[in-house]
Scaffold this motif. Structure first.
Motif, mmCIF file in Angstrom:
data_model
loop_
_atom_site.group_PDB
_atom_site.id
_atom_site.type_symbol
_atom_site.label_atom_id
_atom_site.label_comp_id
_atom_site.label_asym_id
_atom_site.label_seq_id
_atom_site.Cartn_x
_atom_site.Cartn_y
_atom_site.Cartn_z
ATOM 1 N N LEU A 96 -17.416 19.334 11.951
ATOM 2 C CA LEU A 96 -16.992 17.450 11.164
ATOM 3 C C LEU A 96 -17.529 16.672 12.172
ATOM 4 C CD1 LEU A 96 -14.026 18.449 9.342
ATOM 5 C CD2 LEU A 96 -15.880 19.134 8.487
ATOM 6 N N LEU A 97 -18.140 15.721 11.814
ATOM 7 C CA LEU A 97 -18.877 14.450 12.274
ATOM 8 C C LEU A 97 -17.796 13.391 11.756
ATOM 9 C CD1 LEU A 97 -19.958 13.526 14.398
ATOM 10 C CD2 LEU A 97 -22.218 13.368 13.056
ATOM 11 N N ASN A 98 -17.670 12.359 11.875
ATOM 12 C CA ASN A 98 -16.506 11.369 11.644
ATOM 13 C C ASN A 98 -16.137 11.221 10.368
ATOM 14 O OD1 ASN A 98 -17.737 9.631 13.253
ATOM 15 N ND2 ASN A 98 -20.137 9.910 12.349
ATOM 16 N N PRO A 99 -15.141 12.657 10.546
ATOM 17 C CA PRO A 99 -14.053 13.120 9.416
ATOM 18 C C PRO A 99 -13.130 11.467 8.793
ATOM 19 C CG PRO A 99 -13.169 13.454 10.592
ATOM 20 C CD PRO A 99 -15.042 13.386 11.935
ATOM 21 N N ILE A 100 -13.136 11.297 7.352
ATOM 22 C CA ILE A 100 -12.460 10.106 7.332
ATOM 23 C C ILE A 100 -11.103 10.475 6.067
ATOM 24 C CG2 ILE A 100 -12.563 7.925 5.430
ATOM 25 C CD1 ILE A 100 -13.547 7.812 7.656
ATOM 26 N N GLN A 101 -10.273 10.044 6.437
ATOM 27 C CA GLN A 101 -8.917 10.707 5.480
ATOM 28 C C GLN A 101 -8.991 9.469 4.233
ATOM 29 O OE1 GLN A 101 -5.415 11.264 6.712
ATOM 30 N NE2 GLN A 101 -4.220 11.938 5.156
ATOM 31 N N ILE A 102 -9.433 10.795 2.649
ATOM 32 C CA ILE A 102 -8.768 9.912 1.806
ATOM 33 C C ILE A 102 -7.356 9.613 1.398
ATOM 34 C CG2 ILE A 102 -9.044 9.753 -1.050
ATOM 35 C CD1 ILE A 102 -11.708 11.423 -0.591
ATOM 36 N N HIS A 103 -6.595 8.337 0.803
ATOM 37 C CA HIS A 103 -5.566 8.137 0.642
ATOM 38 C C HIS A 103 -5.453 7.640 -0.999
ATOM 39 C CE1 HIS A 103 -4.364 8.064 4.880
ATOM 40 N NE2 HIS A 103 -5.325 7.174 5.120
ATOM 41 N N ARG A 104 -4.356 8.201 -1.311
ATOM 42 C CA ARG A 104 -4.541 8.188 -3.144
ATOM 43 C C ARG A 104 -3.620 6.930 -3.379
ATOM 44 N NH1 ARG A 104 -7.581 12.304 -6.739
ATOM 45 N NH2 ARG A 104 -8.870 13.405 -5.315
ATOM 46 N N ARG A 105 -3.133 6.175 -3.833
ATOM 47 C CA ARG A 105 -1.502 5.443 -4.020
ATOM 48 C C ARG A 105 -1.674 5.044 -5.496
ATOM 49 N NH1 ARG A 105 -3.997 2.768 1.203
ATOM 50 N NH2 ARG A 105 -2.219 3.845 2.373
ATOM 51 N N GLN A 121 -5.132 3.906 -6.658
ATOM 52 C CA GLN A 121 -6.228 3.506 -6.091
ATOM 53 C C GLN A 121 -6.875 4.093 -5.194
ATOM 54 O OE1 GLN A 121 -3.681 -0.084 -4.498
ATOM 55 N NE2 GLN A 121 -4.647 -1.029 -6.524
ATOM 56 N N LEU A 122 -7.522 3.971 -4.283
ATOM 57 C CA LEU A 122 -7.594 4.567 -2.491
ATOM 58 C C LEU A 122 -8.133 3.446 -1.623
ATOM 59 C CD1 LEU A 122 -10.872 7.298 -4.676
ATOM 60 C CD2 LEU A 122 -8.308 8.335 -3.856
ATOM 61 N N ALA A 123 -8.107 4.347 -0.971
ATOM 62 C CA ALA A 123 -8.403 3.920 0.003
ATOM 63 C C ALA A 123 -8.678 4.917 1.474
ATOM 64 C CB ALA A 123 -6.755 2.802 1.048
ATOM 65 N N VAL A 124 -9.000 4.425 2.377
ATOM 66 C CA VAL A 124 -9.663 5.984 3.639
ATOM 67 C C VAL A 124 -9.084 5.405 4.849
ATOM 68 C CG1 VAL A 124 -11.630 6.371 2.231
ATOM 69 C CG2 VAL A 124 -12.005 4.010 3.563
ATOM 70 N N SER A 125 -9.281 6.038 5.679
ATOM 71 C CA SER A 125 -8.833 5.829 7.345
ATOM 72 C C SER A 125 -9.292 6.383 8.255
ATOM 73 C CB SER A 125 -7.372 5.238 7.609
ATOM 74 O OG SER A 125 -6.958 6.603 7.153
ATOM 75 N N TYR A 126 -10.005 6.342 9.496
ATOM 76 C CA TYR A 126 -9.896 7.525 10.616
ATOM 77 C C TYR A 126 -9.047 8.507 10.203
ATOM 78 C CZ TYR A 126 -12.991 3.945 12.001
ATOM 79 O OH TYR A 126 -13.819 3.036 12.302
ATOM 80 N N TRP A 127 -9.689 9.990 10.668
ATOM 81 C CA TRP A 127 -8.646 11.361 10.191
ATOM 82 C C TRP A 127 -8.224 11.279 11.374
ATOM 83 C CZ3 TRP A 127 -10.021 16.538 11.354
ATOM 84 C CH2 TRP A 127 -9.170 17.312 11.365
ATOM 85 N N PHE A 128 -8.418 10.965 12.551
ATOM 86 C CA PHE A 128 -7.750 11.270 13.686
ATOM 87 C C PHE A 128 -7.675 9.347 14.441
ATOM 88 C CE2 PHE A 128 -7.443 15.280 13.608
ATOM 89 C CZ PHE A 128 -6.666 15.529 15.195
ATOM 90 N N HIS A 129 -6.406 8.657 14.193
ATOM 91 C CA HIS A 129 -6.692 7.189 15.297
ATOM 92 C C HIS A 129 -6.818 6.815 16.108
ATOM 93 C CE1 HIS A 129 -4.806 6.007 10.267
ATOM 94 N NE2 HIS A 129 -4.809 7.116 10.466
#
Length: 78
Positions: free
Chosen positions: A33-42, A50-58
């Motif tokens: 994978l290239l530049n994986p982003i994690q999806i967070h549901r709240r 709501q959806l938010a995203v963050s880097y997968w490996f911080h």
């Protein structure tokens, strides 16, 4: 000039994480994978989703990650 369309995927891991990334390589056992982003549901206080995203490996400076396919529950790609 022949341009190759990138392949993007939404990946559900057995840990429950949901990841969006470009899939740059695949073999029988792994996805790269290239530049994986994690999806967070709240759930907000008003009950809306709501959806938010963050880097997968911080704390990594890498942008390529190889993951084992046996750690994936579902994969949707285009």
């Amino acid at each position: 000039m022949n341009m190759i369309e990138p392949t993007y995927g939404v990946i559900k891991m057995i840990s429950g994480e949901e990841i969006i990334a470009e899939i740059i390589d695949e073999d029988d056992l792994h996805l790269t994978l290239l530049n994986p982003i994690q999806i967070h549901r709240r759930i907000a206080r008003d009950g809306s989703s709501q959806l938010a995203v963050s880097y997968w490996f911080h704390f990594s400076e890498d942008d390529h990650f190889k993951i084992k396919k046996d750690r994936i529950v579902a994969l949707s790609s285009k």
